[in-house]
Design an enzyme around this catalytic site. Structure first.
Site, mmCIF file in Angstrom:
data_model
loop_
_atom_site.group_PDB
_atom_site.id
_atom_site.type_symbol
_atom_site.label_atom_id
_atom_site.label_comp_id
_atom_site.label_asym_id
_atom_site.label_seq_id
_atom_site.Cartn_x
_atom_site.Cartn_y
_atom_site.Cartn_z
ATOM 1 N N HIS A 175 0.931 -1.043 0.438
ATOM 2 C CA HIS A 175 -0.369 -0.042 -0.110
ATOM 3 C C HIS A 175 0.762 1.438 0.477
ATOM 4 O O HIS A 175 0.499 2.517 -0.832
ATOM 5 C CB HIS A 175 -1.310 -0.101 1.236
ATOM 6 C CG HIS A 175 -0.472 0.250 3.010
ATOM 7 N ND1 HIS A 175 0.134 -0.959 3.285
ATOM 8 C CD2 HIS A 175 -0.550 1.707 3.430
ATOM 9 C CE1 HIS A 175 0.442 -0.460 4.701
ATOM 10 N NE2 HIS A 175 0.552 0.643 4.413
ATOM 11 N N TYR A 176 2.053 1.084 0.862
ATOM 12 C CA TYR A 176 2.938 2.320 0.427
ATOM 13 C C TYR A 176 3.478 2.398 -1.077
ATOM 14 O O TYR A 176 4.098 3.491 -1.173
ATOM 15 C CB TYR A 176 4.015 2.079 2.066
ATOM 16 C CG TYR A 176 4.936 3.268 1.891
ATOM 17 C CD1 TYR A 176 4.996 3.771 1.850
ATOM 18 C CD2 TYR A 176 6.304 2.894 0.911
ATOM 19 C CE1 TYR A 176 6.008 5.351 2.376
ATOM 20 C CE2 TYR A 176 7.423 3.503 1.142
ATOM 21 C CZ TYR A 176 7.373 5.030 1.475
ATOM 22 O OH TYR A 176 7.700 6.173 1.379
ATOM 23 N N MET A 177 3.678 1.642 -1.263
ATOM 24 C CA MET A 177 4.151 1.691 -2.351
ATOM 25 C C MET A 177 3.124 2.470 -3.636
ATOM 26 O O MET A 177 3.705 3.179 -4.738
ATOM 27 C CB MET A 177 5.226 0.030 -3.371
ATOM 28 C CG MET A 177 6.548 -0.307 -2.509
ATOM 29 S SD MET A 177 7.338 1.441 -2.772
ATOM 30 C CE MET A 177 8.757 -0.243 -1.561
ATOM 31 N N LYS A 182 3.364 5.958 -3.279
ATOM 32 C CA LYS A 182 3.774 6.646 -4.225
ATOM 33 C C LYS A 182 4.158 6.856 -5.473
ATOM 34 O O LYS A 182 4.979 7.541 -5.506
ATOM 35 C CB LYS A 182 5.817 6.020 -3.165
ATOM 36 C CG LYS A 182 6.071 6.034 -1.926
ATOM 37 C CD LYS A 182 6.122 8.429 -1.440
ATOM 38 C CE LYS A 182 6.824 8.812 -1.897
ATOM 39 N NZ LYS A 182 6.753 10.117 -0.934
#
Lengths: 214, 214
Positions: free
Chosen positions: B125-127, B130
């Site tokens: 989810h972080y990727m 970003k």
């Protein structure tokens, strides 16, 4: 048209499949689990494809004429799934539609996604996901329609609605899921709804009349 | 240039402010809490603005010549903050830069953001956040540079790096935060880095040499 329904096993998705079964279109239901196939066929899907929104699902777009994106990770999973399903699932679906030449794209969004910062803290991240996904779609040259209903209810169909590019305040208004499903299918053939984004709640005018005047 | 540092109180952000203090630029540090002001001035900020990434922070862009976006919600909060800070904070910053005519925009991203689906479940989810933020920036006509370091360490500066548009496999490689901060500041004046996105890990060539050859 052969219409790919993404999120076909969801609360709105199943109603979309039923609506398509009663229309001049065919439903290709995209679901994640094998055990969902029979049920989707039962409620009227002409075809069911197994695919996961968190992986590459481009093959689901083969032979498809239009897409209805009605997927959502729902309230029982965390915000990480809102990111990978609601947001990234939609972004990838739009990219695949472009790649595969599927021009017609109807997206289920939500009232509040145009101004996430003004929403309640609990739903803000959800509204960011929907709003950013909508912007991605709006920047394409697809024939998109973005439908942003107010809070959804399980009430029976009312068949009468009120729409606006952006309501200033919807108060306590909601809209039955079955009416939302009807709208998502009804707009498919209406080219006056191409490149349009609108909010919708229940109202006093018949759906066809309202959509025809968009 | 007067450089707005967004996320100035973060681990990389503070090092960026220090780098700017030792450069021909001025740092305007954007922080969320009043008690962070003194510390930022102490480490070299010419100016500190109080603003919240989860609200309207457009006023922080007044009188600014360039932006370094180094904000991140970090690991101690949930994925909802990844959505509202890492993703939506960057999208709004890009929109404000466009509105206010701030052409130069340097964004701190991460290796892995170009292919979120291939990442570990925990950071996926972080990727997405970003990667989607980067795409939004790439679609503008700003003079952007997107820097995607591998895993960050607190090792002391090495000053030598290796870059690629996209590494096939970075193995166990990492890069010190202080080197990343140096790169974010060093690229500001290098117009050969405009409209470029690259991944970076520590390597064998001096930073200036590598960036100059981009």
């Amino acid at each position: 048209m052969n219409v790919l329904v993404i999120g076909a096993n969801g609360q709105v998705g199943k109603k979309v499949v039923k609506e398509l079964a009663n229309s001049n279109h065919k439903a290709t239901a995209m679901v994640r689990k094998e055990e969902q196939i029979d049920k989707l066929k039962e409620i009227g899907a002409d075809n069911v494809v197994l695919a996961n929104l968190e992986e590459d699902f481009s093959s689901a777009f083969d032979g498809v004429d239009a897409v209805i994106f009605a997927a959502g990770s729902g309230g029982s999973t965390g915000a990480d799934k809102t990111m990978t399903v609601d947001l990234y699932g939609s972004i990838k679906a739009v990219d695949y539609a472009k790649e595969k030449g599927v021009k017609r794209f109807v997206q289920l969004s939500a009232v509040g996604s145009s101004n996430p910062d003004e929403q309640d803290e609990k739903i803000k991240h959800y509204m960011v996901a929907k709003g950013v996904a909508d912007r991605h779609l709006q920047q394409t040259d697809l024939d998109y329609t973005i439908v942003r209903p107010g809070p959804l209810s399980n009430n029976e169909a009312k068949g009468e609605i009120k729409i606006s590019p952006e309501f200033t305040d919807i108060g306590d208004e909601s809209i039955p899921r079955v009416d939302v499903a009807h709208i998502l299918v009804d707009v498919l053939d209406r080219n006056n709804t191409y490149k349009k984004t609108f909010e919708v709640i229940q109202g006093e005018k018949e759906v066809g009349e309202v959509l025809g005047a968009l």
